[in-house]
Design a protein around this motif. Structure first.
Motif, PDB file in Angstrom:
ATOM      1  N   GLY A 205      -8.786   2.509   3.313  1.00 43.38           N
ATOM      2  CA  GLY A 205      -9.590   0.328   2.528  1.00 43.38           C
ATOM      3  C   GLY A 205      -9.485   1.480   1.200  1.00 43.38           C
ATOM      4  O   GLY A 205     -10.124   0.571  -0.039  1.00 43.38           O
ATOM      5  N   SER A 206     -10.062   2.496   1.089  1.00 42.24           N
ATOM      6  CA  SER A 206     -10.912   3.529  -0.664  1.00 42.24           C
ATOM      7  C   SER A 206      -9.607   3.210  -1.423  1.00 42.24           C
ATOM      8  O   SER A 206     -10.226   2.710  -2.626  1.00 42.24           O
ATOM      9  CB  SER A 206     -11.122   5.049   0.154  1.00 42.24           C
ATOM     10  N   PHE A 207      -8.262   3.478  -0.960  1.00 40.14           N
ATOM     11  CA  PHE A 207      -7.141   3.779  -2.062  1.00 40.14           C
ATOM     12  C   PHE A 207      -6.508   2.458  -1.846  1.00 40.14           C
ATOM     13  O   PHE A 207      -6.748   1.455  -3.706  1.00 40.14           O
ATOM     14  CB  PHE A 207      -5.667   3.950  -0.950  1.00 40.14           C
ATOM     15  N   ASN A 208      -6.912   1.007  -1.181  1.00 35.58           N
ATOM     16  CA  ASN A 208      -6.334  -0.163  -1.999  1.00 35.58           C
ATOM     17  C   ASN A 208      -7.266  -0.745  -3.117  1.00 35.58           C
ATOM     18  O   ASN A 208      -7.063  -1.318  -3.406  1.00 35.58           O
ATOM     19  CB  ASN A 208      -7.064  -1.272   0.049  1.00 35.58           C
ATOM     20  N   LEU A 209      -8.961  -0.076  -2.168  1.00 33.81           N
ATOM     21  CA  LEU A 209      -9.651  -0.727  -3.684  1.00 33.81           C
ATOM     22  C   LEU A 209      -9.165   0.407  -4.847  1.00 33.81           C
ATOM     23  O   LEU A 209      -9.557  -0.632  -5.896  1.00 33.81           O
ATOM     24  CB  LEU A 209     -11.437   0.142  -2.440  1.00 33.81           C
ATOM     25  N   LEU A 210      -9.223   0.978  -4.833  1.00 33.31           N
ATOM     26  CA  LEU A 210      -9.601   2.048  -6.314  1.00 33.31           C
ATOM     27  C   LEU A 210      -8.534   1.525  -6.871  1.00 33.31           C
ATOM     28  O   LEU A 210      -7.591   1.339  -7.896  1.00 33.31           O
ATOM     29  CB  LEU A 210      -8.967   3.461  -5.587  1.00 33.31           C
ATOM     30  N   ALA A 211      -6.906   1.375  -5.822  1.00 34.86           N
ATOM     31  CA  ALA A 211      -5.395   1.009  -6.173  1.00 34.86           C
ATOM     32  C   ALA A 211      -5.336  -0.713  -6.645  1.00 34.86           C
ATOM     33  O   ALA A 211      -5.044  -1.449  -7.919  1.00 34.86           O
ATOM     34  CB  ALA A 211      -4.389   1.055  -5.872  1.00 34.86           C
TER      35      ALA A 211
ATOM     36  N   LEU B 280      -0.750  12.084  -0.767  1.00 32.11           N
ATOM     37  CA  LEU B 280      -1.044  10.961   0.114  1.00 32.11           C
ATOM     38  C   LEU B 280      -0.179  10.511   0.486  1.00 32.11           C
ATOM     39  O   LEU B 280      -0.192  10.309   1.759  1.00 32.11           O
ATOM     40  CB  LEU B 280      -1.656  10.199  -1.603  1.00 32.11           C
ATOM     41  N   LEU B 281       1.275  10.607   0.109  1.00 31.02           N
ATOM     42  CA  LEU B 281       1.605   9.512   0.874  1.00 31.02           C
ATOM     43  C   LEU B 281       2.293  10.305   2.307  1.00 31.02           C
ATOM     44  O   LEU B 281       2.745   9.701   3.618  1.00 31.02           O
ATOM     45  CB  LEU B 281       3.258   8.934   0.317  1.00 31.02           C
ATOM     46  N   GLN B 282       3.159  11.673   2.309  1.00 32.92           N
ATOM     47  CA  GLN B 282       3.219  12.057   3.369  1.00 32.92           C
ATOM     48  C   GLN B 282       1.897  12.564   4.213  1.00 32.92           C
ATOM     49  O   GLN B 282       2.125  12.432   5.359  1.00 32.92           O
ATOM     50  CB  GLN B 282       3.186  13.612   2.376  1.00 32.92           C
ATOM     51  N   GLY B 283       0.184  12.960   3.947  1.00 31.14           N
ATOM     52  CA  GLY B 283      -1.138  13.317   4.510  1.00 31.14           C
ATOM     53  C   GLY B 283      -1.196  12.021   5.636  1.00 31.14           C
ATOM     54  O   GLY B 283      -1.103  11.853   6.611  1.00 31.14           O
ATOM     55  N   TYR B 284      -0.720  10.677   4.845  1.00 33.32           N
ATOM     56  CA  TYR B 284      -1.203   9.286   4.731  1.00 33.32           C
ATOM     57  C   TYR B 284      -0.228   8.837   6.261  1.00 33.32           C
ATOM     58  O   TYR B 284      -0.612   8.635   7.341  1.00 33.32           O
ATOM     59  CB  TYR B 284      -0.593   7.993   4.253  1.00 33.32           C
ATOM     60  N   LEU B 285       1.334   8.617   6.192  1.00 35.45           N
ATOM     61  CA  LEU B 285       2.096   8.678   6.655  1.00 35.45           C
ATOM     62  C   LEU B 285       1.786   9.682   8.201  1.00 35.45           C
ATOM     63  O   LEU B 285       1.987   8.798   9.415  1.00 35.45           O
ATOM     64  CB  LEU B 285       3.312   8.491   6.581  1.00 35.45           C
TER      65      LEU B 285
ATOM     66  N   MET C 171       0.995  -1.367   0.154  1.00 37.65           N
ATOM     67  CA  MET C 171      -0.336   0.204   0.229  1.00 37.65           C
ATOM     68  C   MET C 171       1.025   0.924   0.015  1.00 37.65           C
ATOM     69  O   MET C 171       0.597   2.293  -1.349  1.00 37.65           O
ATOM     70  CB  MET C 171      -1.253   0.514   0.700  1.00 37.65           C
ATOM     71  N   VAL C 172       1.971   1.252   0.446  1.00 37.13           N
ATOM     72  CA  VAL C 172       2.574   2.985   1.312  1.00 37.13           C
ATOM     73  C   VAL C 172       3.558   2.883  -0.206  1.00 37.13           C
ATOM     74  O   VAL C 172       3.484   4.016  -0.715  1.00 37.13           O
ATOM     75  CB  VAL C 172       3.465   1.681   1.846  1.00 37.13           C
ATOM     76  N   ALA C 173       4.121   1.425  -0.996  1.00 35.85           N
ATOM     77  CA  ALA C 173       4.448   1.578  -1.759  1.00 35.85           C
ATOM     78  C   ALA C 173       3.659   2.486  -3.627  1.00 35.85           C
ATOM     79  O   ALA C 173       4.664   3.006  -3.853  1.00 35.85           O
ATOM     80  CB  ALA C 173       5.064   0.191  -2.284  1.00 35.85           C
ATOM     81  N   THR C 174       2.624   1.855  -3.459  1.00 39.31           N
ATOM     82  CA  THR C 174       1.901   2.164  -4.492  1.00 39.31           C
ATOM     83  C   THR C 174       1.118   4.009  -4.174  1.00 39.31           C
ATOM     84  O   THR C 174       1.168   4.394  -5.131  1.00 39.31           O
ATOM     85  CB  THR C 174       0.588   1.241  -4.295  1.00 39.31           C
TER      86      THR C 174
END
Length: 175
Positions: free
Chosen positions: A160-166, A43-48, A33-36
């Motif tokens: 969850g929504s990121f993983n589903l979209l990706a 997004l990555l900075q915000g998530y972390l 997920m993080v690599a994607t």
């Protein structure tokens, strides 16, 4: 089916590359997920940052996992359900506790009240009333925990929504 590819740090945009390199230096690797998420440095900075902040919440880990299981069951992210099931086991939850959490409840009435409101924060936030908040307080939940609840729900919605979209799925599911 995978729709976005995980990035190697060398392929990632500038800031994402720095973030991935830092995680790898500290932990030895990054998850799919993080690599994607690395496609978007914002997004990555915000998530972390958000994930790190929510780890400082007052919710006990086992209860946080129960809430995450209930929310992810509703969202339908298999990857997140797997991760939170593993987290729940690591936090000492039994299989019946995990099954109840996925159903949006608990044998503990106090926890069940909080879990139910968490699912409503996700599914129908405009339905939450003064009485709902008063009921959480009557169950002994502090305003801090009540305030942190939408944060935990939002973090789960993001992942969850990121993983589903990706198109990220558990390893044992066909692509």
């Amino acid at each position: 089916m995978r729709r976005l590819t995980a990035l190697d740090p060398a392929e990632a945009p500038g800031r994402s590359r720095e973030l991935l390199d830092d995680i790898i230096a500290r932990r030895g690797g990054v998850g799919e997920m993080v690599a994607t998420m690395a496609h978007s440095p914002a997004l990555l900075q915000g998530y972390l940052d958000f994930s790190r902040a929510m780890k400082r919440s007052k919710l006990p880990r086992a209860l946080s996992e129960k809430i995450s299981l209930a929310v992810q069951e509703w969202i339908g992210c298999g990857l997140c359900l797997d991760a939170h099931t593993q987290g729940a086991r690591a936090a000492g939850l039994s299989e019946p506790d995990i099954a109840l959490a996925r159903q949006g409840t608990s044998t503990d009435a106090r926890e069940a009240a909080l879990i139910a409101v968490a699912v409503r924060v996700l599914a129908e936030p405009s339905s939450i009333t003064d009485q709902d908040v008063a009921d959480l307080r009557a169950h002994g939940w502090s305003d801090r925990v009540i305030a942190e609840l939408p944060g935990l729900v939002a973090l789960n919605l993001l992942t969850g929504s990121f993983n589903l979209l990706a198109g990220l799925e558990p390893a044992d599911q066909p692509a």
